[in-house]
Design an enzyme around this catalytic site. Structure first.
Site, PDB file in Angstrom:
ATOM      1  N   ASP A 117      14.064 -66.125  -4.691  1.00  0.00           N
ATOM      2  CA  ASP A 117      13.985 -64.708  -5.055  1.00  0.00           C
ATOM      3  C   ASP A 117      12.574 -64.213  -4.755  1.00  0.00           C
ATOM      4  OD1 ASP A 117      14.267 -62.216  -6.191  1.00  0.00           O
ATOM      5  OD2 ASP A 117      14.064 -62.936  -8.257  1.00  0.00           O
ATOM      6  N   ASP A 121      16.680 -59.530  -1.010  1.00  0.00           N
ATOM      7  CA  ASP A 121      15.549 -60.388  -1.395  1.00  0.00           C
ATOM      8  C   ASP A 121      15.959 -61.635  -2.164  1.00  0.00           C
ATOM      9  OD1 ASP A 121      16.256 -59.161  -3.784  1.00  0.00           O
ATOM     10  OD2 ASP A 121      14.193 -59.076  -4.493  1.00  0.00           O
ATOM     11  N   GLU A 122      17.225 -62.028  -2.037  1.00  0.00           N
ATOM     12  CA  GLU A 122      17.698 -63.234  -2.738  1.00  0.00           C
ATOM     13  C   GLU A 122      18.554 -64.090  -1.812  1.00  0.00           C
ATOM     14  OE1 GLU A 122      18.091 -61.867  -7.416  1.00  0.00           O
ATOM     15  OE2 GLU A 122      19.852 -62.527  -6.307  1.00  0.00           O
TER      16      GLU A 122
HETATM   17 MG   LIG Z   1      13.401 -60.201  -6.360  1.00  0.00          MG
END
Ligand SMILES: [Mg+2]
Length: 277
Positions: free
Chosen positions: A10, A105-106
């Site tokens: 993350d 973003d993961e």
């Molecule tokens: Mg994040």
């Protein structure tokens, strides 16, 4: 078959971190992405500096402006952030063949069986952080565990720039101290409903209630969800998590190879090719 091992990578305050990376004058300052004050937008990402003012994502930009009038408010550039995201995906793909993008973003990684090839979970996690840093200059937080739930909770355990590994026999100890709201799918509404259970931590919930008591108190579905999560499992729905059966791939060496380092590289390449075909 090896035990399942999953990582969640993350990126820390992704959009804000990119802006701070590209614009040195923003570093160390509260940066808030998601439209300018006066509009009706919501905050997409707040830098860690902005979070100390109480600003968080999904908050109306106007509220963020009230809390942090000296903040740097930016509209954001999705095309640019997607490009970073693609570069991160590619960098992670060099570490492990099975990468799934869960959001911009993961990323979930299936590391099952990789420990034999690539070192301990901690070493693989450290390597993921290093390749992302090298490819983009960004930091991330990584959680590694036997399933997605534990990987996700572990990624949230230490931020920013964290790396938390929870092995199968550490699951209960890891969950024990976490607040109920750390669990998946438990929003503010459900939290209110489960307040009557009179427990604060996941450990207390597990110790004090049976499945049927939970279902009676908060409904069948939520009760079952709480019960299973407090034992470290959660219904999963992704291809990344399917059990990996044995994989066969052949290659012929032009000469005998006895150097372990070289063999390791070949094994990794074969594992990678298996994913591609
Ligand atoms: Mg994040």
């Amino acid at each position: 078959m090896s035990d399942p091992l999953v990582a969640l990578v993350d990126l820390d305050a992704f959009f804000a971190q990119i802006e701070q990376l590209e614009n040195p004058q923003y570093r160390g300052k509260p940066v808030i992405i998601g439209g300018r004050p006066g509009g009706r937008g919501v905050v997409a990402t707040a830098s860690y500096e902005a979070r100390t003012f109480g600003v968080h994502s999904a908050m109306p930009t106007n509220t963020a402006y009230r809390l942090c009038p000296d903040g740097i408010f930016l509209r954001g550039d999705m095309a640019k952030y997607s490009d970073y995201s693609r570069r991160i995906f590619e960098a992670l793909h060099d570490v492990t063949p099975v990468v799934e993008k869960a959001s911009v973003d993961e990323f979930y990684l299936d590391l099952s069986g990789m420990e034999k090839l690539s070192g301990s979970a901690k070493e693989i996690g450290t390597r993921c952080k290093a390749v992302i840093k090298e490819a983009t200059g960004l930091t991330c937080s990584i959680g590694i565990g036997p399933n997605r739930l534990i990987a996700k909770l572990a990624s949230e355990y230490r931020k920013p720039d964290g790396l938390t590994v929870v092995s199968k026999n550490q699951i209960n100890r890891f969950l024990d101290a976490l607040p109920l709201k750390a669990m998946r799918g438990i929003g503010p509404k459900t939290l209110k409903r489960i307040a009557k259970l009179n427990v604060e931590t996941i450990g207390q919930l597990r110790e004090r209630y049976t499945l049927s008591e939970l279902q009676q108190a908060v409904g069948e579905r939520t009760g079952s969800n709480l019960y299973h999560q407090s034992r470290g499992s959660y219904p999963e729905r992704s291809a990344t998590h399917r059990p990996r059966h044995s994989v066969s791939k052949e290659t012929t060496f032009s000469e005998d190879i006895s150097d372990p380092q070289q063999l390791k590289q070949i094994m990794q390449k074969l594992a990678f090719m298996w994913r591609v075909h």
